[in-house]
Design an enzyme around this catalytic site. Sequence first.
Site, PDB file in Angstrom:
ATOM      1  N   ASP A  94       5.907  -3.708  -6.724  1.00  8.79           N
ATOM      2  CA  ASP A  94       4.926  -4.821  -6.454  1.00  8.79           C
ATOM      3  C   ASP A  94       4.392  -5.150  -7.733  1.00  8.79           C
ATOM      4  OD1 ASP A  94       3.762  -2.328  -6.141  1.00  8.79           O
ATOM      5  OD2 ASP A  94       2.793  -2.831  -4.224  1.00  8.79           O
ATOM      6  N   ASP A  97       0.643  -1.413 -12.883  1.00  9.13           N
ATOM      7  CA  ASP A  97      -0.762  -1.008 -13.161  1.00  9.13           C
ATOM      8  C   ASP A  97      -0.935  -0.091 -14.263  1.00  9.13           C
ATOM      9  OD1 ASP A  97      -3.592  -0.918 -12.877  1.00  9.13           O
ATOM     10  OD2 ASP A  97      -3.499   0.564 -11.153  1.00  9.13           O
TER      11      ASP A  97
HETATM   12  P1  IMP Z   1       0.788   2.622 -11.311  1.00  9.12           P
HETATM   13  O1  IMP Z   1       1.746   3.909 -11.243  1.00  9.12           O
HETATM   14  O2  IMP Z   1      -0.538   2.764 -11.849  1.00  9.12           O
HETATM   15  O3  IMP Z   1       1.719   1.533 -12.206  1.00  9.12           O
HETATM   16  O4  IMP Z   1       0.527   2.056  -9.952  1.00  9.12           O
HETATM   17  C1  IMP Z   1       1.762   1.214  -9.089  1.00  9.12           C
HETATM   18  C2  IMP Z   1       1.096   1.509  -7.778  1.00  9.12           C
HETATM   19  O5  IMP Z   1      -0.203   1.602  -7.423  1.00  9.12           O
HETATM   20  C3  IMP Z   1       1.713   0.185  -6.886  1.00  9.12           C
HETATM   21  O6  IMP Z   1       3.036   0.298  -6.804  1.00  9.12           O
HETATM   22  C4  IMP Z   1       0.709   0.188  -6.020  1.00  9.12           C
HETATM   23  O7  IMP Z   1       1.315   0.855  -4.829  1.00  9.12           O
HETATM   24  C5  IMP Z   1      -0.640   0.549  -6.487  1.00  9.12           C
HETATM   25  N1  IMP Z   1      -1.539  -0.228  -6.967  1.00  9.12           N
HETATM   26  C6  IMP Z   1      -1.903  -0.249  -8.307  1.00  9.12           C
HETATM   27  N2  IMP Z   1      -2.897  -1.613  -8.411  1.00  9.12           N
HETATM   28  C7  IMP Z   1      -3.084  -2.079  -7.054  1.00  9.12           C
HETATM   29  C8  IMP Z   1      -3.793  -2.932  -6.469  1.00  9.12           C
HETATM   30  O8  IMP Z   1      -4.548  -3.733  -7.273  1.00  9.12           O
HETATM   31  N3  IMP Z   1      -3.755  -3.138  -5.311  1.00  9.12           N
HETATM   32  C9  IMP Z   1      -3.035  -2.427  -4.316  1.00  9.12           C
HETATM   33  N4  IMP Z   1      -2.231  -1.566  -4.890  1.00  9.12           N
HETATM   34  C10 IMP Z   1      -2.320  -1.266  -6.135  1.00  9.12           C
HETATM   35 MG    MG Z   2       0.532   1.395  -2.599  1.00 13.07          MG
END
Ligand code: IMP
Ligand code: MG
Length: 184
Positions: A94, A97
Amino acid sequence: MKTLLTEDQLRDGVQRLAKEIVEFYEGRPLTIVGILTGSVVVLADLIRELNMPLRVGVVQARSYHGATTERGELIINADLMPDIKDRDVLLVDDIFDTGHTLVEVVAKMRELQPRSVRSLVLFRKEGRQQVQHEPDFVGFRIPDEFVVGYGLDYEDAYRHLRYLASLEEAEITNHLLEGESGGR
Ligand code: IMP
Ligand code: MG
């Protein structure tokens, strides 16, 4: 809640991504693997736009927040995955981040010896990344705000919204207070 992307804009973005995928793989069979749970909405919409030989699977990634770790340890459950050995794999998530989830799931997929692994994210939050990796396909670049809807959750709520909204800090606090008073 403030709407960031409408249902129409999301549909256009998913169609654009589908076109890019079909052109890129030129009719070669593809295995799409959605990262649970956030990718379920984009996965369902995207695969129905793909007119090509396609297999679909899912993998679960969730972070476990231990007492001592600042960033939660990521637990990847690949038990639900189809066999991907020697196949072209496209991971779908999705949102990109910090980037840690995608990097770790890509590494896990490589252990299963696919022919190739590429990645697609519907949203890329600007200015948040802590990794070198860049997804191969990106739907939308969005500002650094906490967003919900179209698969994305806050404490497992809001995933079913047809649009993408940013959740204000005040709303998050209110939600927490409601939870404490046992409301709903
Ligand atoms: P990353 O590992 O930091 O890239 O985070 C990825 C995961 O964090 C995503 O698959 C989401 O489940 C969650 N996430 C990151 N940012 C958001 C947000 O703004 N809203 C909801 N979920 C988020
Ligand atoms: Mg999540």
